[in-house]
Design a protein around this motif. Sequence first.
Motif, mmCIF file in Angstrom:
data_model
loop_
_atom_site.group_PDB
_atom_site.id
_atom_site.type_symbol
_atom_site.label_atom_id
_atom_site.label_comp_id
_atom_site.label_asym_id
_atom_site.label_seq_id
_atom_site.Cartn_x
_atom_site.Cartn_y
_atom_site.Cartn_z
ATOM 1 N N ASN A 1 19.365 -82.435 -37.045
ATOM 2 C CA ASN A 1 19.940 -82.174 -38.375
ATOM 3 C C ASN A 1 21.402 -82.594 -38.334
ATOM 4 O O ASN A 1 22.208 -81.978 -37.625
ATOM 5 N N ARG A 2 21.742 -83.604 -39.086
ATOM 6 C CA ARG A 2 23.084 -84.155 -38.960
ATOM 7 C C ARG A 2 23.542 -84.802 -40.262
ATOM 8 O O ARG A 2 22.722 -85.106 -41.131
ATOM 9 N N SER B 1 14.363 -80.910 -33.087
ATOM 10 C CA SER B 1 15.494 -80.177 -32.519
ATOM 11 C C SER B 1 16.570 -79.969 -33.573
ATOM 12 O O SER B 1 16.672 -80.719 -34.546
ATOM 13 N N SER B 2 17.388 -78.939 -33.362
ATOM 14 C CA SER B 2 18.456 -78.631 -34.317
ATOM 15 C C SER B 2 19.513 -79.732 -34.337
ATOM 16 O O SER B 2 20.168 -79.959 -35.361
ATOM 17 N N SER B 3 19.706 -80.423 -33.209
ATOM 18 C CA SER B 3 20.717 -81.482 -33.156
ATOM 19 C C SER B 3 20.331 -82.685 -34.017
ATOM 20 O O SER B 3 21.182 -83.510 -34.355
#
Length: 362
Positions: free
Chosen positions: A326-327, A322-324
Amino acid sequence: MSVRGAHGCAFHIAEYPTLRQYFLLYFTANSAIGQGKSVQKPRNFGNNVWNNRQFCQKHYNLIVYSVKLNIYKRKDGRWEARYIKSRNTQGKPRYGYLYATSYHKVRNNLQKVIQALNATDNEKVPATNYKFMGFSAIWLENSSTSLKESTYIRYRTLLNCYLMPSFQQLEISEITSERVCTFCKELEKHGKKDGTGLSPKTISDILSVLRRILHYAQDQNISIDVTAFNVRVKQIPKALEILSLSEQTTLQEYLVNQLDSLNLGILICLYTGIRVGELCALTWEKISFSDKTIRICQTMQRIQKRTSENKKTHIIIAAPKSSSANRVIPIPNTLLKILSQYPLEKNGYFLSGSLSEVVEPR
């Protein structure tokens, strides 16, 4: 006017006045779109029952939809209507749009389109020539380009290990909610190779794959038993085991006193909460000592090859699911001091200290 129910039984709408009064109806066979009229809801229907499609399926043997026209006025003065043209292999709707200079024009055009689409539904292909074994293989192949490699392998495994043994010789139309319920009960009791039951999470994942295949069949105008979509398995979340403060302190002291790349990696997980796959894919260049941050943008997995022989596997390093995920994570000062004083050369993969060799998650 005579129409047909979900299983092809003819009846007259007049026999069901409460349905006729409030709903625009259409069925899996002969359509009644445009024949209903929206009026006040009958008093003998509660809100919960009235809005429940399953009630109509159970008590009237019908596939019933409450139709609300999706029409609104745009800023440019035109009227826009939206409708569902079809669904993709994941069951998500694909929308079509109509435009007109007035509400009545766009509404009339929308009703014509809905009638045309429903006429297409009435011509759905009988499933007599569609065995689950062959059709599921077609679905998997056509879905492969839109799936991550790890997701594709997961779907293939669930399909081959669990769905195929139970459904491969059945026709698509024979996959009913009763069969699916029986299938789930069997998995709960004896789903594993050792004869023990599967977890609710695994069974839920298997049902998700089955629903995707059935949605794809719908998209190909193949008749299915839509009640099979309603089968669900309740998942009970497991209690998380959390280290106490004293346990964390004891673990940290041990890791610092026995410091190597592996123990330093465990220390990073303890302070930042990153996953094991993310740690294995972490490189030193993703650690910024000036900004005091760690950038997480990839994860590592060992999965089967798509064209595997003897179930050969390989390592992949790819973006998180998921894009979330990436942090950018701030590094506490205590951890930053330990990292900066680490004696080995800071390049390549964090755990291996090499540009080519990796430490696997398992």
